[in-house]
Design an enzyme around this catalytic site. Sequence first.
Site, PDB file in Angstrom:
ATOM      1  N   TYR A 439      -0.751  -5.492   3.821  1.00  0.00           N
ATOM      2  CA  TYR A 439      -1.506  -6.758   3.927  1.00  0.00           C
ATOM      3  C   TYR A 439      -1.454  -7.369   5.333  1.00  0.00           C
ATOM      4  O   TYR A 439      -0.753  -6.870   6.197  1.00  0.00           O
ATOM      5  CB  TYR A 439      -1.138  -7.759   2.827  1.00  0.00           C
ATOM      6  N   GLU A 440      -2.250  -8.410   5.486  1.00  0.00           N
ATOM      7  CA  GLU A 440      -2.386  -9.088   6.795  1.00  0.00           C
ATOM      8  C   GLU A 440      -2.925  -8.129   7.855  1.00  0.00           C
ATOM      9  O   GLU A 440      -2.503  -8.147   9.009  1.00  0.00           O
ATOM     10  CB  GLU A 440      -1.017  -9.659   7.184  1.00  0.00           C
ATOM     11  N   GLY A 441      -3.895  -7.276   7.434  1.00  0.00           N
ATOM     12  CA  GLY A 441      -4.414  -6.231   8.325  1.00  0.00           C
ATOM     13  C   GLY A 441      -3.495  -5.037   8.218  1.00  0.00           C
ATOM     14  O   GLY A 441      -2.335  -5.108   8.653  1.00  0.00           O
TER      15      GLY A 441
END
Length: 597
Positions: A439-441
């Site tokens: 997550y978060e890229g």
Amino acid sequence: MATYTPPLREMKFVLRELFDGDSLKDLPGYGDFTADVVDAVLEEAGKLSAEVLFPLNRSGDEEGCTFENGVVRTPKGFKEAYKQFIEGGWTGIAADPDYGGQGLPKAINMLVEEMICSANMAFGMYPGLTHGAYNAVKLYGTDEQKAMFLPKFTDGTWSGTMCLTEPHCGTDLGLIRTKAVPQDDGSCKISGTKIFISAGEHDLTDNIVHLVLAKLPDAPPGVKGISLFLVPKFMPKPDGSVGPRNSAACGSIEHKMGIKASATCVMNFDNAVGWLVGEKHKGMRAMFAMMNTARLGVGVQGLGLAETGFQSGLLYARERLQGRGLKGAVAPEKPADPLIVHPDVRKNLLTAKALTEGVRALVMWTAINLDRAEKAATPEEREAADDLVQLLTPLVKSMGTDVGFEVTNLAVQIYGGHGYIREHGVEQLVRDSRITQIYEGTNGIQALDLIGRKMPSHYGRYLRRFFHPVQEFIEANAADPDMEGFALDLAKAFGRLQQAVGTVAQKALSNPNEAGAAAMDFLNLFAYVAMAYLWARTAKVALAKQNDDPTGFYKAKLKTARFYMARVLPRTGALLSQIMAGGDTIMDMEDSLFDAA
Ligand SMILES: Cc1cc2nc3c(=O)[nH]c(=O)nc-3n(C[C@H](O)[C@H](O)[C@H](O)COP(=O)(O)OP(=O)(O)OC[C@H]3O[C@@H](n4cnc5c(N)ncnc54)[C@H](O)[C@@H]3O)c2cc1C
């Protein structure tokens, strides 16, 4: 059992001796944060993490969150722990004093966050997401929005979420379908489904405020047409209390591999009332502004889990008796020697220690510059600090989380079968860490950000902010007999990085797939060199202090630095070979041949 003791001595070393973290108090607004105040904050955060949050980590994983009739319940003990957390002011330590916060420097806050994640990453998700929402409203909200929401985020009575992902789009947010229809009173009606929303629904706070990406009717296609909206679960009243329920509801929660005590929700917005945050169609800009800090925060999650993995592995390796040392019994009075005598186990422990401490140094270097980027005296200093933050952020996110996964896996290996079964709580660390790489890229996207955006930015200006100090360090230390070995190892790996930069930049000009094929190896090569630079600096500090140190702390630093150079840094050789091999073998394979039979 998994074990965790806050590594305060190590944190203070990195903050004060490796970097000049005490000078943060000279920045505007940080005057109160003298060394003794910082020590007190770290000690209290350590106590809370070890004594309140860590004991709930295992039970939270076993019980998980539950969903019934639209209500999400966190595991037993979480509500009480959260109450204690907000009563201690922890949700507001890094928030602006104008909104009731304590204005702690971001670098110190990262150390606090590390301890929370080491102790109980799932718990840390709730205040972590709120902090992200706080940043978005603080940067882009109207004065009215700030006055309404920031004090509530700060005192922790309301929490926040980030609603980006939809069933058909995660990485490619240009595809989102959630709609925002403007109303006469200036609000918008938001409709759509968001998935995987952390802390989307739970029982810890009086209200939940969603930051939702959606498209207005006149939006241009793709990412240029995305706007950001604030959508509360309960409509706020002017006096700060909560009013009627908004039509934003949780449809279900996910059953997942790790962080089971963190509710991952499907959120349905059905003509929910929302307000634009920032300019219309400029939602991605707002998201990116908060993403930088959030990406550092995810790197810190990896670091926190790595620390607990290392400590747990070390304890077990000292206690578990198995086999004899290869050169004879080390503990002849016992039926067998402890695991720690075996070279392979020691190698695992040292790899874990060198990587964890290397990432902590990388995080602190970035975080101190994050504070300077905002508050340093001159525009030139602020720009220099910000350049470094921009460059290092993908490294922290990707390498921090890869190290979290590698080190927690090493811990399982050290425990053997006892690591694989649930009883000892070590396999939980692996499962919890896995999401941080996604997550978060995803880490693959971090690599593309580094190679495609950060590297060429301002004609290589970000890169030079890193290259120049490394080059200067090598030149300044190459002739010092004590430092020569470190400088040489660093110089060799640095040369590999320079070669990779030149090759990738040249090849990518004629074929962008070359950049994509090299990206992940390039990020890893860069991160190992960055950690080598920080380990070499660590060695320099340790060399000067090791003789007056009865604890052995500096000796341990020196020996770990040598281990890093000898046993971890050579990974850069393989990475460079992979980069130099280019993308042909990756791209030449026809899609249809992958499962040719
Ligand atoms: C536990 C959990 C919590 C989450 N919390 C939140 C949250 O609070 N809010 C929120 O909005 N989202 C959240 N997410 C969603 C998360 O951010 C996404 O899962 C993530 O961004 C990846 O999107 P995706 O799953 O759709 O994968 P995809 O985008 O489909 O990607 C699949 C794979 O392809 C790769 N890939 C995709 N595009 C490219 C490209 N252009 N170039 C190279 N590789 C590419 C990716 O790196 C990945 O490996 C959460 C997810 C989980 C599992």
